[in-house]
Write an enzyme that holds these catalytic residues in place. Structure first.
Site, short mmCIF file in Angstrom:
data_model
loop_
_atom_site.label_atom_id
_atom_site.label_comp_id
_atom_site.label_asym_id
_atom_site.label_seq_id
_atom_site.Cartn_x
_atom_site.Cartn_y
_atom_site.Cartn_z
N HIS A 1 0.82 -1.21 0.00
CA HIS A 1 0.00 0.00 0.00
C HIS A 1 0.85 1.26 0.00
CE1 HIS A 1 -2.16 3.29 2.08
NE2 HIS A 1 -3.11 2.94 1.24
N CYS B 1 36.28 3.59 -23.01
CA CYS B 1 35.39 3.45 -21.86
C CYS B 1 36.03 3.98 -20.58
CB CYS B 1 34.98 1.99 -21.65
SG CYS B 1 36.36 0.85 -21.43
#
Length: 791
Positions: free
Chosen positions: A419, A749
């Site tokens: 919830h 990279c």
């Protein structure tokens, strides 16, 4: 219009009369049963019947007068109005014809004496595309007999006017006069002796729509919905699932400490509890409560349901412990992430750090902060002030009037479909659920920062830490002369980062997966007899959900890689084999037994030399097996591999041969092999190295330190470290030129292009194929390079 309709008689066209939930059940029975999807039988009362019930008891006008212009922020006034209306409804009588219709429909279900029903709301504004009404109305489980059924239906009618339901409608500007309620009466599935849960056809945090997300726990599903249990979690990749692959890309075992089952006097009277909560045995907590085949079956159901509805779906499921079948018990549109505008990226970033107070599961990707207010009981809610951080054991729908005023929400219990999670997403408020101890470690009135911006793990920090929010409109980005890829280590960030414009992953590091998701030295899982008793116990605890420690290591590694590969599919994802140094490997569980002590690990036992070493070959085989599973079993053939720190051409040859013996052959099913160009010898002898590989990915960090002869970890010479040094650039230029001459891929990279824009521009001018950047620098670098390309 009749007072009741069987589920088999209704579909989505009946929504005004039976509400979204019931209409959807009928829709699935009529259209999905041929695909093998099982939906329990049942019937719905109609909104016509509800309105007649109110009219004949003279309640319509009385209710309207109470709710007219009500201030839902006045909690005492809201409580008084709710109580008054609910009492009126529960004291009223059913019209005789309506009562008779209910009883006839119940008998027509032809239940066995031991079978019971669930009684749920289906309000005509519930489960709609713009509002979920999560838990706004009551549900009654394990109901038996006509008298109990009639009483339960009346209580569901009354629950249309709970404090939370009234406040929710007010918050969403839903007209009270147009509200009506239908009640769904559905045969109970005996998940009390098996498992149940919720699944979404997208990732609930990022909105990434190429996965199915499943939560699962033992017993009836209310514990997951209420947030009283931390469930198991699974991700399944839709595209490869459709190809018939074993497309489970992530598993996380939940605590599953409790489960809801039928009470001893099941369903005999609403005056007694029809369900109860019991502890789950420790051995069951450590196991996944679904098999892989069941996970895939549920995922296939979810994909079929999504295809039928043509939109992202929120689905509840249950496994029957008697017939062992899986059932779909509810399906409704997902109401939050499906509406996100992914053309505008909003990124929250902490600007400072502190020692965390606790962590849990992050909901959303924002950062919130304020004074902590610990709420243990509903009667304390009047103390809550706007902008405070709500701290609680768990929340339920009664708490919604204050949840919307919180800057963040943190709970001890709950998973990502509980919830608190559902409502915080709707409200756009960051939340961290399932912390376990937040009510103990946070002090009332303490200033805290709640960060959901660091992946799936949400963190609560002491103090009000500074952070920034960056917004970027992707439509503003133009094409470049070079591909912009991404460096990524943490699989938990993959679904979010894939929205950033990119050409794939130029560097996926295994080190984060091994240190954070596995945390065990590979030789420890292969030689557990060498560990101390304490280390074996710790390893058993970490690996208990898997068949063996070895299987845990391989599969967790495969799941981490698969999550990244799935997020960017079908774009290429280049995975670098592990590049830990010996001192870093030593920090893993059992590591100090298997690692040498080196004076300078940076240039010692690492990379290619480690993979072909007799002491590590079997460990390397584990990594190869993980990659094979990602490509072959999970179908993610966009995954390619890269070797770090290869010193000599002879070593390169041995690496390729060893990798082939472990089942990974260059060119087979499109597999590409790359090598890091990060040692001067790699650039100088590029023509000799490259025949063994499909290309180079330049690691500018190591290349710089080895070219300039400095330790990049030493603060004493840190000011000399610069990838733009002419010596480094000379080697880079040679590597790039050789790759282009030999028609090989060449990317970079290292950190250099992310940190230095002028360096990125120089690389583009040299003709590098791609630049792989850190996620936070891609947009900035892209925009600057685009200016140059226009010129």
């Amino acid at each position: 219009m009749p007072f009741t309709l069987g589920f088999s008689e209704i579909n989505l066209t009946h929504l005004p009369e039976v509400g979204g939930k019931n209409a959807s059940l009928g829709e699935m029975i009529q259209n999905c049963a041929d695909h093998g999807i099982c939906v329990p039988k049942g019937f719905a009362t109609t909104s016509t019947a509800y309105r007649q019930f109110l009219d004949e008891n003279h309640l319509t006008d009385k209710i309207a007068s109470v709710l007219q212009d009500i201030n839902t922020d006045d909690l005492s006034l809201l409580r008084e109005a709710s109580s008054k209306i609910k009492n009126w409804i529960e004291a009223a009588n059913f019209p005789p014809a309506f009562e008779q219709a209910i009883c006839q429909a119940y008998r027509a279900l032809d239940l066995q004496p031991e079978q019971t029903v669930a009684v749920r709301s289906s309000a005509t504004a519930e489960d709609l595309p713009d509002a979920s009404f999560a838990g706004a109305q009551e549900t009654f489980l394990n109901i038996h007999g006509e008298a109990n059924l009639l009483q339960a239906i009346k209580k569901v009618f009354a629950s249309l006017f709970t404090e939370r339901a009234i406040a929710y409608r007010k918050h969403h500007a839903i007209d009270e006069n147009g509200m009506a309620i239908s009640v769904g009466v559905q045969q109970m599935i005996r998940s009390d002796s098996a498992a149940s849960g919720v699944m979404f056809t997208l990732d609930t945090e990022s909105g990434f729509d190429q996965v199915v997300f499943i939560t699962a726990a033992y017993g009836l599903g209310e514990t997951i919905v209420q947030g009283s249990v931390n469930p198991d979690e699974f991700y399944i990749h839709k595209p490869t699932l459709r190809q018939g692959k074993k497309a489970i890309i992530s598993r996380k075992v939940g605590e599953k400490a409790i489960k809801m089952i039928y009470a001893a006097d099941s369903g005999q009277s609403l005056a007694a509890e029809t369900t109860c909560v019991v502890d789950v045995p420790q051995a069951d907590r450590q196991r996944f409560c679904l098999s892989d085949n069941e996970i895939l079956e549920l995922a296939n159901y979810a994909v079929l349901i999504e295809k039928h509805y043509g939109k992202a779906m929120d689905i509840e499921w249950a496994k029957d412990g008697i017939d062992q079948k899986l059932y779909i018990v509810q399906a409704r549109p997902e109401t939050v992430k499906a509406k996100d505008d992914h053309c505008c990226l909003e990124q929250y970033q902490l600007q400072e750090k502190a020692v965390p107070l606790t962590t849990g599961r992050s909901i959303g990707q924002k950062i919130g902060q304020g004074m902590a207010r610990i709420i243990h009981r509903p009667e304390q809610m009047s103390n809550f002030k706007t902008g405070e951080v709500l701290i609680a054991d768990m929340t339920d729908p009664d708490w919604e009037p204050i949840m919307k005023r919180a800057s963040a929400i943190v709970t001890n219990r709950g998973g990502r479909t509980c919830h608190a999670a559902i409502i915080s997403r709707e409200l756009g408020i960051p939340a961290v659920v399932g912390c376990g101890n937040v009510t103990e470690v946070v002090t009332e009135g303490q200033s805290v920062t709640v960060s959901c911006a660091e992946g799936e793990t949400g963190t609560i920090y002491p103090g009000l830490l500074s952070f920034k929010v960056e917004k970027t409109h992707i439509a503003e980005l133009s094409e470049l002369l070079v591909k912009i890829c991404m460096n990524l280590a943490n699989p938990e960030q993959a679904f979010t980062y894939q929205f950033i414009p990119n050409a794939g992953i130029g560097l996926a590091r295994l080190e984060f997966i091994i240190s954070n998701m596995i945390a065990i030295h590979p030789n420890a899982v292969l030689q557990p007899e060498k560990l101390s008793e304490d280390e074996r116990t710790r390893m058993q605890t970490l690996t208990a959900s898997y068949a063996s420690p070895k299987e845990f290591y391989i599969e967790k590694l495969a799941e981490g890689v698969a999550t990244i590969a799935a997020a960017f599919y079908p774009k290429p994802v280049i995975v670098r084999f592990s590049d830990f140094k010996s001192n870093e490997y030593a920090n893993l569980l059992g590591g100090r037994l298997f690692e040498p002590q080196e004076e300078n690990p940076m240039i010692g036992y690492r990379g290619g030399s480690r993979y072909v070493s007799p002491d590590f070959q079997k460990c390397y085989a584990l990594e190869c097996e993980a990659i094979k599973r990602v490509r072959n079993d999970k179908g993610l053939t966009n995954t390619h591999i890269m070797f770090p720190f290869v010193r000599t051409v002879a070593e390169a040859k041995r690496l390729v041969e060893t990798t082939q013996k472990n089942g990974l052959t260059r060119g087979e099913d499109g597999l590409q092999l790359y090598m890091m160009c990060e040692i001067p010898s790699n650039a100088i002898l590029a023509e000799d190295f490259l025949p063994y590989f499909d290309g180079y990915s330049i690691g500018s960090n190591d290349l710089t330190q080895l070219t300039l002869g400095l330790d990049r970890d030493s603060s004493l010479v840190a000011d000399l470290f610069d990838e733009r040094d002419e010596a480094v650039k000379a080697l880079l230029q040679k590597a790039i030129t050789t790759c282009r001459k030999m028609d090989k891929y060449v990317g970079i990279c290292g950190q250099g292009p992310s940190d230095h824009l002028d360096f990125a521009i120089w690389l583009m001018e040299q003709g590098v194929t791609s630049m792989s950047l850190s996620p936070d620098s891609i947009i900035k670098t892209w925009l600057e390079l685009a200016k140059l390309c226009k010129k």
